[in-house]
Design an enzyme around this catalytic site. Structure first.
Site, PDB file in Angstrom:
ATOM      1  N   LYS A  16       0.389   3.753   5.490  1.00 18.86           N
ATOM      2  CA  LYS A  16      -0.028   2.445   4.964  1.00 18.86           C
ATOM      3  C   LYS A  16      -0.604   2.637   3.567  1.00 18.86           C
ATOM      4  O   LYS A  16      -1.308   3.620   3.302  1.00 18.86           O
ATOM      5  CB  LYS A  16      -1.088   1.877   5.919  1.00 18.86           C
ATOM      6  CG  LYS A  16      -1.501   0.432   5.685  1.00 18.86           C
ATOM      7  CD  LYS A  16      -2.524   0.040   6.766  1.00 18.86           C
ATOM      8  CE  LYS A  16      -2.987  -1.393   6.654  1.00 18.86           C
ATOM      9  NZ  LYS A  16      -3.939  -1.721   7.747  1.00 18.86           N
ATOM     10  N   SER A  26      -2.756  -5.914   9.935  1.00 17.48           N
ATOM     11  CA  SER A  26      -2.330  -5.723   8.562  1.00 17.48           C
ATOM     12  C   SER A  26      -1.378  -4.544   8.367  1.00 17.48           C
ATOM     13  O   SER A  26      -0.793  -4.401   7.292  1.00 17.48           O
ATOM     14  CB  SER A  26      -3.551  -5.525   7.658  1.00 17.48           C
ATOM     15  OG  SER A  26      -4.268  -4.377   8.069  1.00 17.48           O
ATOM     16  N   SER A  39      -5.537  -4.136  13.460  1.00 18.29           N
ATOM     17  CA  SER A  39      -4.477  -4.020  12.455  1.00 18.29           C
ATOM     18  C   SER A  39      -3.437  -2.948  12.722  1.00 18.29           C
ATOM     19  O   SER A  39      -2.409  -2.907  12.047  1.00 18.29           O
ATOM     20  CB  SER A  39      -5.084  -3.773  11.067  1.00 18.29           C
ATOM     21  OG  SER A  39      -5.530  -4.993  10.528  1.00 18.29           O
TER      22      SER A  39
END
Lengths: 524, 489
Positions: free
Chosen positions: B78, B153, B177
């Site tokens: 990420k 996310s 997330s």
């Protein structure tokens, strides 16, 4: 309007920032140094880069506890770290890691004495925080940021408003400076900003039986004792004058202020209202775990606490009959005070040793820009020099000469260079200081005195010859001493000095005094 | 190329010499080229660097040097974890050109294990969101249905794994997330216990809640990856110094006798019927395999969303204060002064959702409000933690749905922040309590969207949690189903 009936009582508290003497910064491994090229002592943590995390410098915690113990404070067994939020370009994270409601130290005290007895000043708290970097203004129309200082550990000490004059406030600053340098907690170098003062000042004015209190001014960022004293004095006068106008400059009606001090003009200047105070939005820093101070850690630090200057002075006064003033000249520097104790232990008579420390060793050290310990004379030799003065073997004047030779021979015995001028502090510190070396190199004062023919002469006839010569060469002084009562004392002293000089310090000062007095009074 | 090889199998094939790391990495970039145009899971990737690294692995193997457990495995991370290669953008205009001078702890660990980090994945800006629609560089679409969100996310990481772009990826989980996008994309997502994995180099959102975790095709891969990234790091004071067990070796503990807690709080209003049925079926299956189902109470769970949005935003408001245009990141073009530089840089550099949360958090910490909001939320957090402590005295794991519904449509919740925040209703409490939790595929909706089962374990109870999850997967094949985009390719 001058009002004869008012009584003004200043109310002063101090916030003092002390830069701690640690090798690395508060929350990262960057070295703490002054004067390096801008932004050369930085890493992701102290630059506030994304993703970087702080780690506590344990040494800074220990130094804070040590200082807290030294001023009699309570050490928290459990403390934490809080973020104090404000935006400023020199603050990389735009929050400062500090301690809000659980300071490491609380409820201590320091005593000040400005000539009318000791006055106790309560210390409310002392906590650890990180310093900001520096903004460098107006560089080609820009402001540049140097983060070398960012993250340097700072001890913030806050007193209660117990100080009653600028003089007392200044005494507290110097006392604290002496304490932290003595403890080795800080270098206390004011020029490098290692100690900074922020006084809170207001005044209570009694007028016709009513007490008025002026608003509190916080004077920011003073970096010398003198600035602290001058700023407070100015601020007291300013507040009283402001109140005088119409008596409306009082707490509650007029706002508290932050003020800056312009040292060149000697005035404080308005910076901002504290009513519009910034909201720092303190909250516990989730990146750091709370600190628990164990009994073991506390005991260990307590045991490392040295005898403090006040206690040491008291002991010297009691055990060695020193005056407080004499003690004060030596006690402030820990290594020097330790050396003094060692010289006494080696048999030096305290009354002579203290005089030699102040008049001989300290002045030689100052000439070389070092401390007495750095001179490299071992305590046994210093004790011996004092002993041979005490027992009348040599005079005080001769002792000065012996000391000079001791220093010269001690340092450069291999005929390299002449001694006194070339010794730099760094050289002095690298000289061998072991006892064996010193014993071999440092000559015995008694042997030197003999070699230099400085042994004291107690022979009346020989002394009379010197006196004859001096009286003949200084007729005016002799005249003054005999006829002018106002000048007698000074003139007699001058003549004694001249005789000692003529004898190259060998004459016995007591005998010289007696013989001169006899002549002066006998002839009158 | 329809095959989605696991991390484990990929590492085995490299170690065994069946395939070269270079071949694997090249395939991975081919899939990115063909598939990611539609998905937009990747924000950046570097084929040259990756192939060069793959060749190093192949050379090391050829010369008989020992290989790390992830040698030659292409991974994605990420884009809120710092890397010295490429940019670390956090999905924000603020950091669009930010290049970190240092690598995150997890990046070092993965590279030390021989993994090849081929690129960085999309996210909601600064990890704030539940749909990966809130980044500055466009939304990531769900590989199962590109009209649907990937979740967030860590939507980019979840979509990349689901679509077979990489065998595994890292995400970060502050309130769900990792788990929520894993559920939406039909992969496994693990949020380790707080303190299990160092946060050093993870760009902070809510520091007391953030944890980095793996997104993988199955539980064994999650165990393998956790073993690599877990452990003490002196640079993160909140990382706990506890030994790291061999998670893979412990996966085979049987389900028999395992106590699984279920609580009404996770099955109330707002839960989709298909979801309820599917999750209950999963629980039934585990009961059939010998697990004991125990009813538990988490009375303060209902306050978790409110509590979370005070604490997470308060911390975020402080963590994001450093993005000011002074030292790095976006700076407004022509500031009129220092205050304008701050205001305009932040005003222009941050997106709407980030600004909303900064304002919420600033408010919650303000003098006069901190007692009512921030301190109250901390008190509630303690109660929630206590609920979990009590529950884990009676059960080994707690089972629940990961999300109330399957993946929603792009734009569906965009105008309704509250509806978006409620997406995390089942996942948030694990972050508040600091416990570990995993989401794993447990079925599909009538419209063929994946559904996620959440299992939660006590702090530092990853061994048991992973073994229960693995045993469930031994008896099911939901995790083996590939999305149409991956199979069609």
């Amino acid at each position: 309007m001058v009002d004869a009936q008012i009584a003004v009582r200043p109310i002063i508290g101090l916030e003092i920032h002390v830069q701690l003497l640690t090798r690395s910064k508060m929350f990262c491994g960057c070295p703490v140094r002054f004067d390096d090229p801008p932004n050369s002592l930085v890493c992701p943590v102290c630059m506030g880069l994304p993703g970087a995390l702080p780690v506590i410098n344990r040494r800074a915690v220990e130094l804070t506890i040590l200082t807290g113990l030294a001023f009699g404070g309570t050490i928290a067994t459990h403390t934490k770290w809080d973020r104090k939020s404000y935006y400023y370009p020199d603050l990389p994270k735009n929050y400062q890691i500090s301690q809000f409601d659980l300071p490491l130290v609380s409820n201590g005290h320091l005593d000040v004495d400005v000539g009318h007895g000791e006055h106790r000043v309560r210390i409310r708290r002392a906590h650890l925080e990180e310093d900001a970097g520096k903004n460098v203004h107006d560089v080609g129309g820009h402001t540049l940021v140097d983060l070398n200082r960012a993250g340097t550990p700072l001890l913030e000490i806050v007193t209660e408003p117990d100080l009653r004059s600028a003089e007392e406030a200044c005494a507290l600053c110097t006392g604290l400076h002496r304490l932290v340098t003595y403890l080795g907690v800080s270098e206390g170098n004011m020029k490098k900003g290692q100690m900074r003062f922020e006084p809170n000042v207001n005044v209570a004015i009694e007028h016709d039986g009513v007490e008025y209190r002026t608003p509190i001014s916080e004077i920011k960022n003073l970096n010398s004792f003198r600035a602290a004293r001058d700023a407070i004095d100015f601020e007291i006068d300013r507040q009283v004058a402001a109140w005088h106008e119409d008596h409306s400059y009082v707490l509650g009606s007029a706002p508290n202020e932050n003020r800056g001090f312009d040292a060149d003009r000697g005035v404080t200047e308005f910076q901002r209202d504290k009513e519009a105070a910034q909201d720092y939005r303190y909250f516990p820093d989730p990146d750091l775990v709370p600190v628990n101070v164990s009994d073991a850690m506390l005991n260990e630090i307590r045991q490392s606490l040295p005898e403090l200057p006040d206690a040491r002075t008291a002991r010297w006064v009691k055990d060695h009959s020193l005056s407080v003033e004499d003690a004060a000249t030596v006690v402030g520097h820990r290594a020097t005070a330790d050396l003094f104790d060692a010289v006494i232990s080696a048999g030096g008579p305290p009354a002579i040793v203290i005089k030699q420390f102040v008049n001989v060793w300290l002045s030689h050290a100052k000439q070389r820009g070092v401390t007495i310990g750095d001179l490299g004379i071992d305590p046994e030799r210093m004790a011996e020099l004092a002993q041979i003065v005490a027992d009348g073997t040599i005079s005080k004047t001769a002792a000065d000469r012996v000391a000079e030779i001791m220093l010269a021979r001690n340092r450069f015995d291999a005929g390299t260079e002449d001694a006194s001028d070339t010794v730099t502090p760094s050289v002095a510190r690298t000289l061998p200081t072991t006892k064996a070396n010193n014993a071999a190199r440092c000559p015995s004062p008694l042997a030197l005195a003999k070699e230099l023919r400085l042994l004291q002469v107690r022979d009346t006839a020989a002394t009379d010859v010197w006196i004859d010569e001096v009286f003949a060469a200084n007729e005016q002084a002799v005249q003054d001493a005999m006829t002018n009562p106002k000048k007698r004392k000074a003139a007699a002293g001058f003549l004694r000095g001249q005789v000692m000089k003529k004898s190259q310090g060998k004459a016995d000062p007591k005998l010289v005094g007696e013989l001169i007095d006899k002549r002066l009074t006998g002839s009158a | 190329m329809s095959r989605r090889d696991t991390q484990f199998d990929t590492a085995q094939s490299v170690a065994g010499g069946e395939r070269s790391a270079e071949e694997i990495v090249r395939e991975c970039f081919e899939r990115i080229t063909t598939t990611d145009v539609d998905l937009h899971a990747m924000l950046s990737h570097d084929a040259d660097r990756s192939i060069a690294l793959a060749r190093t692995v192949d050379a090391a193997r050829a010369s008989g040097q020992p290989l790390g457990p992830l040698a030659g495995v292409p991974l994605a991370i990420k884009d809120n974890m710092c890397t010295t290669f490429g940019a670390t953008t956090c999905g924000s205009k603020m950091l669009e050109r930010f290049e970190s001078p240092y690598s995150a702890h997890v990046v070092e660990r993965l590279e030390d294990a021989g993994a090849i980090i081929i690129g960085k994945t999309n996210l909601d800006e600064f990890a704030m969101g539940s749909s990966t629609e809130h980044g500055a560089f466009g939304a990531t679409r769900n590989p199962w249905n590109t009209a649907r969100v990937s979740g967030g996310s860590s939507g980019g990481s979840a979509a990349a794994v689901a679509a077979g772009l990489v065998p595994a990826a890292l995400g970060s989980d502050t309130g769900g997330s990792v788990r929520q996008p894993a559920a939406f994309c039909g992969v496994v997502g693990l949020k380790p216990s707080y303190g299990r994995v160092s946060r050093y180099g993870l760009v902070a959102f809510g520091s007391s809640l953030d944890q980095i975790g793996p997104l993988t095709l199955d539980v064994r891969d999650a165990a393998l990856m956790l073993g690599v990234i877990a452990g003490h790091d002196a640079r993160d004071s909140t990382s706990v110094n506890q030994p790291v067990p061999d998670y893979v070796a412990e996966l085979d503990q049987p389900l028999a006798g395992v106590r699984i807690g279920i609580s009404d709080e996770y099955f109330g209003d707002g839960l989709d019927d298909d979801m309820r049925t599917t999750v209950m079926n999963a629980i039934e299956l585990m009961r059939d395999e010998g697990a004991k189902i125990v009813s538990i109470n988490l009375p303060h769970m209902k306050y978790s969303v409110a509590c979370y949005y005070v604490i997470a935003t308060a911390e975020a408001s402080s963590n994001l204060a450093r993005f000011d245009g002074v030292r790095y990141g976006y700076r407004t073009a022509t500031p009129t002064g220092v205050v304008d530089m701050y205001e305009s840089s932040r005003g222009e550099g941050f997106g709407e959702e980030v600004k909303r949360r900064i304002m919420l958090g600033t408010y919650a910490l303000s003098s006069g409000y901190a007692d009512a909001y921030y301190l109250k939320a901390l008190a509630v957090r303690t109660l929630i933690k206590r609920d979990f402590d009590n529950a884990f005295e009676h059960v080994d794991v707690i089972a629940s749905p990961t999300t109330p519904t399957a993946a929603f449509a792009l734009g569906e919740n965009a105008g309704d922040p509250l509806a978006m925040y409620l997406q995390d209703i089942y996942t948030i409490s694990a972050n508040l309590a600091g416990v570990c939790a995993i989401s794993l595929p447990c079925g599909h909706s009538p419209t063929n969207l994946p559904l996620g089962l959440q299992l939660m374990g006590p702090a530092f109870g990853e061994e048991r949690l992973l073994s229960v999850a693995h045993q469930y997967q031994r008896h099911t094949d939901h995790h083996r189903k590939a999305p149409p985009s991956a199979s069609a390719a």
